[in-house]
Design an enzyme around this catalytic site. Sequence first.
Site, PDB file in Angstrom:
ATOM      1  N   SER A 141       0.875  -1.189   0.000  1.00 20.87           N
ATOM      2  CA  SER A 141       0.000   0.000   0.000  1.00 20.87           C
ATOM      3  C   SER A 141       0.901   1.224   0.000  1.00 20.87           C
ATOM      4  O   SER A 141       2.064   1.140   0.440  1.00 20.87           O
ATOM      5  CB  SER A 141      -0.862   0.016   1.276  1.00 20.87           C
ATOM      6  OG  SER A 141      -1.422   1.309   1.478  1.00 20.87           O
ATOM      7  N   TYR A 154      -1.541  -0.671  10.572  1.00 25.60           N
ATOM      8  CA  TYR A 154      -1.740  -0.998   9.152  1.00 25.60           C
ATOM      9  C   TYR A 154      -0.535  -0.516   8.342  1.00 25.60           C
ATOM     10  O   TYR A 154       0.025  -1.275   7.542  1.00 25.60           O
ATOM     11  CB  TYR A 154      -3.040  -0.364   8.640  1.00 25.60           C
ATOM     12  CG  TYR A 154      -3.292  -0.657   7.178  1.00 25.60           C
ATOM     13  CD1 TYR A 154      -3.368  -1.971   6.709  1.00 25.60           C
ATOM     14  CD2 TYR A 154      -3.448   0.378   6.252  1.00 25.60           C
ATOM     15  CE1 TYR A 154      -3.585  -2.246   5.367  1.00 25.60           C
ATOM     16  CE2 TYR A 154      -3.676   0.111   4.914  1.00 25.60           C
ATOM     17  CZ  TYR A 154      -3.731  -1.202   4.471  1.00 25.60           C
ATOM     18  OH  TYR A 154      -3.939  -1.470   3.137  1.00 25.60           O
TER      19      TYR A 154
HETATM   20  P1  NAP Z   1     -11.270  -6.417   0.100  1.00 26.93           P
HETATM   21  O1  NAP Z   1     -12.176  -6.292  -1.068  1.00 26.93           O
HETATM   22  O2  NAP Z   1     -11.823  -6.242   1.469  1.00 26.93           O
HETATM   23  O3  NAP Z   1     -10.527  -7.826  -0.025  1.00 26.93           O
HETATM   24  C1  NAP Z   1      -9.848  -8.410   1.039  1.00 26.93           C
HETATM   25  C2  NAP Z   1      -9.715  -9.886   0.751  1.00 26.93           C
HETATM   26  O4  NAP Z   1      -8.981 -10.499   1.815  1.00 26.93           O
HETATM   27  C3  NAP Z   1     -11.059 -10.583   0.669  1.00 26.93           C
HETATM   28  O5  NAP Z   1     -11.034 -11.544  -0.366  1.00 26.93           O
HETATM   29  C4  NAP Z   1     -11.187 -11.283   2.019  1.00 26.93           C
HETATM   30  O6  NAP Z   1     -11.976 -12.430   1.853  1.00 26.93           O
HETATM   31  C5  NAP Z   1      -9.713 -11.636   2.276  1.00 26.93           C
HETATM   32  N1  NAP Z   1      -9.470 -11.857   3.696  1.00 26.93           N
HETATM   33  C6  NAP Z   1      -9.752 -11.030   4.734  1.00 26.93           C
HETATM   34  N2  NAP Z   1      -9.414 -11.619   5.891  1.00 26.93           N
HETATM   35  C7  NAP Z   1      -8.926 -12.851   5.584  1.00 26.93           C
HETATM   36  C8  NAP Z   1      -8.438 -13.939   6.336  1.00 26.93           C
HETATM   37  N3  NAP Z   1      -8.387 -13.882   7.681  1.00 26.93           N
HETATM   38  N4  NAP Z   1      -8.020 -15.052   5.697  1.00 26.93           N
HETATM   39  C9  NAP Z   1      -8.092 -15.124   4.339  1.00 26.93           C
HETATM   40  N5  NAP Z   1      -8.538 -14.133   3.568  1.00 26.93           N
HETATM   41  C10 NAP Z   1      -8.948 -13.008   4.186  1.00 26.93           C
HETATM   42  O7  NAP Z   1     -10.079  -5.356  -0.008  1.00 26.93           O
HETATM   43  P2  NAP Z   1      -9.014  -5.094  -1.155  1.00 26.93           P
HETATM   44  O8  NAP Z   1      -8.963  -3.650  -1.339  1.00 26.93           O
HETATM   45  O9  NAP Z   1      -9.236  -5.963  -2.323  1.00 26.93           O
HETATM   46  O10 NAP Z   1      -7.690  -5.518  -0.389  1.00 26.93           O
HETATM   47  C11 NAP Z   1      -6.724  -6.358  -1.003  1.00 26.93           C
HETATM   48  C12 NAP Z   1      -5.352  -5.900  -0.572  1.00 26.93           C
HETATM   49  O11 NAP Z   1      -5.121  -4.575  -1.057  1.00 26.93           O
HETATM   50  C13 NAP Z   1      -5.132  -5.831   0.941  1.00 26.93           C
HETATM   51  O12 NAP Z   1      -3.872  -6.394   1.252  1.00 26.93           O
HETATM   52  C14 NAP Z   1      -5.140  -4.338   1.234  1.00 26.93           C
HETATM   53  O13 NAP Z   1      -4.364  -4.024   2.353  1.00 26.93           O
HETATM   54  C15 NAP Z   1      -4.538  -3.803  -0.045  1.00 26.93           C
HETATM   55  N6  NAP Z   1      -4.816  -2.394  -0.310  1.00 26.93           N
HETATM   56  C16 NAP Z   1      -6.088  -1.965  -0.489  1.00 26.93           C
HETATM   57  C17 NAP Z   1      -6.314  -0.623  -0.722  1.00 26.93           C
HETATM   58  C18 NAP Z   1      -7.675  -0.062  -0.911  1.00 26.93           C
HETATM   59  O14 NAP Z   1      -7.828   1.173  -0.853  1.00 26.93           O
HETATM   60  N7  NAP Z   1      -8.675  -0.883  -1.170  1.00 26.93           N
HETATM   61  C19 NAP Z   1      -5.238   0.275  -0.772  1.00 26.93           C
HETATM   62  C20 NAP Z   1      -3.953  -0.200  -0.584  1.00 26.93           C
HETATM   63  C21 NAP Z   1      -3.753  -1.549  -0.366  1.00 26.93           C
HETATM   64  P3  NAP Z   1     -12.853 -13.151   3.001  1.00 26.93           P
HETATM   65  O15 NAP Z   1     -13.511 -12.072   3.790  1.00 26.93           O
HETATM   66  O16 NAP Z   1     -13.767 -14.036   2.224  1.00 26.93           O
HETATM   67  O17 NAP Z   1     -11.859 -13.941   3.800  1.00 26.93           O
END
Ligand code: NAP
Length: 264
Positions: A141, A154
């Site tokens: 991130s 985070y």
């Molecule tokens: P998201 O839509 O909430 O996706 C998160 C994913 O992680 C979901 O598939 C969730 O699935 C899975 N997950 C959560 N807890 C888990 C666990 N205990 N075990 C296994 N899987 C788990 O958010 P996203 O934005 O796609 O996030 C993906 C990555 O991008 C993350 O690492 C986040 O830090 C990073 N990121 C996001 C942003 C942003 O603004 N969205 C910015 C920078 C970085 P389940 O709930 O089904 O387990």
Amino acid sequence: MLTSLGTALVTGASSGIGALYADRLARLGYDLVLVARSAERLEQVAAAIRSATGRTIETVKADLTIGGDIAIVAERLRHDHRISLLVNSAGTGATASLLESDPRMMSEMIALNVDALMQLSYAAVPAFVARQQGAIVNIASIVAITPETLNGVYGGTKAFVLAFSQSLRHELAGTGVHVQVVLPGATATDFWNVAGLPVEHLPETIVMPADALVDAALTGLSRHEFVTIPGLHDATQWDAYETARQAMAGNLSTSRPADRYLAA
Ligand code: NAP
């Protein structure tokens, strides 16, 4: 159907960035192993991609904060010779300050964002090195380098992902294994609801659609880029930052304190 590029194992594939990686990688010619906790959402993602691409897609329900579940996915990475790409996308964030956070939730975040990512990398890398090919994509991130934004734990977890990826890239030079670390800015996914701040509350000008983010990150991967920051328009800013870091590296460990710390 395209020739297979091998199998990509994508964590966090039930929604957001991970689900889009799954879709794009299948269209590029990868078979998939999709990992997350929600079997139902994983199956929905898998069914849609199967019908669009005809690729072989398996889902693995796993909570990557639980040692036994991590071990099952790690075992798969160690022994499935078809796996040629690991995308570590599973992760959660938080927006609350230290004073407003529950330390147990912070530990859970570290377990997922840091420990699970580390353990899956330790499982995949030796297998990739033995085959002299493969790639790891770690989703960090921008808070890795701007920890004053959002929750400090985070930011710390994502600084780990960046530092770990930098070290991996250094160690794996010449092995045929590629490492990419992606630093998304705010991206329109469920992440923000889970983190406690709906994405609609952010200025539109700083939020990238998730498909644009993943498409840009995959362009970076196809160019064998190491650090990919899709939202950063002036790439020379990262280059200057990295050049300054590397210039300082040789000066940080010396046999005596700097003059400014010596008693007058
Ligand atoms: P998201 O839509 O909430 O996706 C998160 C994913 O992680 C979901 O598939 C969730 O699935 C899975 N997950 C959560 N807890 C888990 C666990 N205990 N075990 C296994 N899987 C788990 O958010 P996203 O934005 O796609 O996030 C993906 C990555 O991008 C993350 O690492 C986040 O830090 C990073 N990121 C996001 C942003 C942003 O603004 N969205 C910015 C920078 C970085 P389940 O709930 O089904 O387990």
